[in-house]
Write an enzyme that holds these catalytic residues in place. Sequence first.
Site, mmCIF file in Angstrom:
data_model
loop_
_atom_site.group_PDB
_atom_site.id
_atom_site.type_symbol
_atom_site.label_atom_id
_atom_site.label_comp_id
_atom_site.label_asym_id
_atom_site.label_seq_id
_atom_site.Cartn_x
_atom_site.Cartn_y
_atom_site.Cartn_z
ATOM 1 N N GLY A 196 0.895 -1.407 -0.001
ATOM 2 C CA GLY A 196 0.007 -0.199 0.066
ATOM 3 C C GLY A 196 0.709 1.115 0.049
ATOM 4 O O GLY A 196 2.020 1.144 0.694
ATOM 5 N N ARG A 213 0.949 -5.225 -5.852
ATOM 6 C CA ARG A 213 1.199 -6.425 -5.347
ATOM 7 C C ARG A 213 1.531 -7.657 -6.227
ATOM 8 O O ARG A 213 1.198 -7.555 -7.485
ATOM 9 C CB ARG A 213 -0.204 -7.153 -4.586
ATOM 10 N N ASP A 270 5.523 -4.968 5.913
ATOM 11 C CA ASP A 270 6.080 -6.444 6.129
ATOM 12 C C ASP A 270 5.997 -7.317 5.158
ATOM 13 O O ASP A 270 6.923 -8.018 5.064
ATOM 14 C CB ASP A 270 5.237 -6.799 7.565
ATOM 15 N N THR A 315 4.284 2.617 5.496
ATOM 16 C CA THR A 315 3.094 2.334 5.709
ATOM 17 C C THR A 315 2.145 3.461 6.415
ATOM 18 O O THR A 315 2.816 3.601 7.428
ATOM 19 C CB THR A 315 2.587 0.798 6.001
ATOM 20 N N ASP A 358 -0.230 2.573 8.315
ATOM 21 C CA ASP A 358 -0.547 1.829 9.624
ATOM 22 C C ASP A 358 0.229 1.854 10.916
ATOM 23 O O ASP A 358 -0.237 1.394 11.805
ATOM 24 C CB ASP A 358 -1.067 0.320 9.018
ATOM 25 N N ASP A 363 2.092 -0.237 11.613
ATOM 26 C CA ASP A 363 2.073 -1.357 12.280
ATOM 27 C C ASP A 363 3.530 -2.439 11.815
ATOM 28 O O ASP A 363 3.383 -3.663 11.870
ATOM 29 C CB ASP A 363 0.903 -2.303 11.684
ATOM 30 N N ARG A 386 -6.019 -2.299 9.197
ATOM 31 C CA ARG A 386 -6.708 -3.712 9.052
ATOM 32 C C ARG A 386 -6.208 -4.522 10.403
ATOM 33 O O ARG A 386 -6.999 -5.097 11.092
ATOM 34 C CB ARG A 386 -6.130 -4.383 7.929
ATOM 35 N N GLY A 411 -10.591 14.294 19.787
ATOM 36 C CA GLY A 411 -11.800 14.145 20.704
ATOM 37 C C GLY A 411 -12.734 13.403 20.762
ATOM 38 O O GLY A 411 -13.966 13.463 20.917
ATOM 39 N N SER A 422 -24.035 15.240 20.929
ATOM 40 C CA SER A 422 -23.329 14.528 19.742
ATOM 41 C C SER A 422 -21.954 14.074 20.193
ATOM 42 O O SER A 422 -21.288 14.420 21.181
ATOM 43 C CB SER A 422 -23.235 15.822 18.620
ATOM 44 N N ARG A 447 -4.565 7.656 2.457
ATOM 45 C CA ARG A 447 -3.293 7.197 2.082
ATOM 46 C C ARG A 447 -2.800 8.336 1.074
ATOM 47 O O ARG A 447 -1.715 8.224 0.562
ATOM 48 C CB ARG A 447 -3.593 5.858 1.151
HETATM 49 O O1 F6P Z 1 -1.698 0.613 3.643
HETATM 50 C C1 F6P Z 1 -2.129 -0.199 4.499
HETATM 51 C C2 F6P Z 1 -3.866 -0.295 4.450
HETATM 52 O O2 F6P Z 1 -4.199 0.923 4.322
HETATM 53 C C3 F6P Z 1 -4.755 -0.952 5.382
HETATM 54 O O3 F6P Z 1 -5.019 -0.287 6.447
HETATM 55 C C4 F6P Z 1 -5.926 -1.315 4.594
HETATM 56 O O4 F6P Z 1 -6.766 -2.439 5.103
HETATM 57 C C5 F6P Z 1 -5.232 -1.487 3.370
HETATM 58 O O5 F6P Z 1 -3.989 -0.902 3.086
HETATM 59 C C6 F6P Z 1 -6.206 -1.273 2.010
HETATM 60 O O6 F6P Z 1 -5.587 -1.995 0.893
HETATM 61 P P1 F6P Z 1 -5.966 -1.872 -0.487
HETATM 62 O O7 F6P Z 1 -5.391 -0.355 -1.062
HETATM 63 O O8 F6P Z 1 -5.255 -2.962 -1.041
HETATM 64 O O9 F6P Z 1 -7.429 -1.979 -0.526
#
Ligand code: F6P
Length: 334
Positions: free
Chosen positions: A21, A82, A113, A136, A138, A140, A182, A196, A226, A267
């Site tokens: 990604g 990919r 990863d 990335t 994320d 992660d 994810r 918040g 709200s 992204r």
């Molecule tokens: O870049 C990581 C991520 O944003 C995840 O949080 C998300 O689930 C995934 O990529 C989405 O990937 P794609 O662009 O292949 O749908």
Amino acid sequence: METTVSSDALITNIAVLTSGGDAPGMNAAIRSVVRSAAFYKIKCFGVFRGYQGMIEGSIKPLGPRSVNSIINKGGTILKSARSDEFRTKEGRKKAFANLQKSNIDAIVVIGGDGSFTGGLIFQQEFGIPVIGIPGTIDNDIFGTSHTLGYDTAMNTVVEAVDKIRDTAISHNRLFFVEVMGRDAGHIALNTGIGAGAEEILIPEANMGLDRLLQSLKRSKKSGKLSSIVMVAEGDKIGKNVFELAEYIEDNLPDYEVRVSVLGHMQRGGAPTCFDRVLASRMGLRAVEELRKGTSGYMIGIGNGKMTLTPLDKAIKGESKIDNELVRVSEIMRL
Ligand code: F6P
């Protein structure tokens, strides 16, 4: 050969690629690798469309002028893909043959990863040194407090949620906002605090539907008109964000509930200054490590300093949620 450090490696041709990604800051990292290589009189090649492009021979020389004016651009000029073919030995053989045509003797992989796993297998099979740069949104990846794109994505989310809050307040509504992640709740947890949010649902903890409902009931009773509930896409309750919203609306009829899925806008966009600086530092360090003969490591950041983590640890290790942040978020919702 997994991780080697020797002092006399002679690298002459580096390839750089982005994989998995995309993330804001990837272009700034490409620029840094290209210019750092030029500084050390090393030729640099860009591999287009990640490992798939390597298999297809989409490899072009890049010089300092090829990366003009990309530091501020989101996405990746090298594109990303990919590749199922790279998971096969045949595919990897083709990829290696293409690298050999340009005498490429080292690779910088910018990705997550999955991209590092591919790089490590490739290094083990063909003995070509690989250095990883974590890219990335994320966050992660084990071995770095920040991955490229994470800071930008958080700022994008907070800006979006601030806008959602305006309309939520005007209509006395409860909003469920789904953010990316994810397998990791870093974006949700931090942006939840920053914007918040009333509740934050993350993959690392199962709050349970009942507790969520009780908590929202309590806050309504306490005078909140709200609210925002931040939901990481991989949250553990096991219902998607629309099902969650429906459940709450059915059980808390005084609230009008709406859902907003932020999706891939997280992204994109211009990287923040933090991501640009981090990318520039990581790219330079990647090239310098390859010159030193380091191989099979990821460049990271910890306490403001550049760090090195073996790729296999970066892949397998867990990037844990900070419990202090969880505590802050719980107290701030009062
Ligand atoms: O870049 C990581 C991520 O944003 C995840 O949080 C998300 O689930 C995934 O990529 C989405 O990937 P794609 O662009 O292949 O749908």
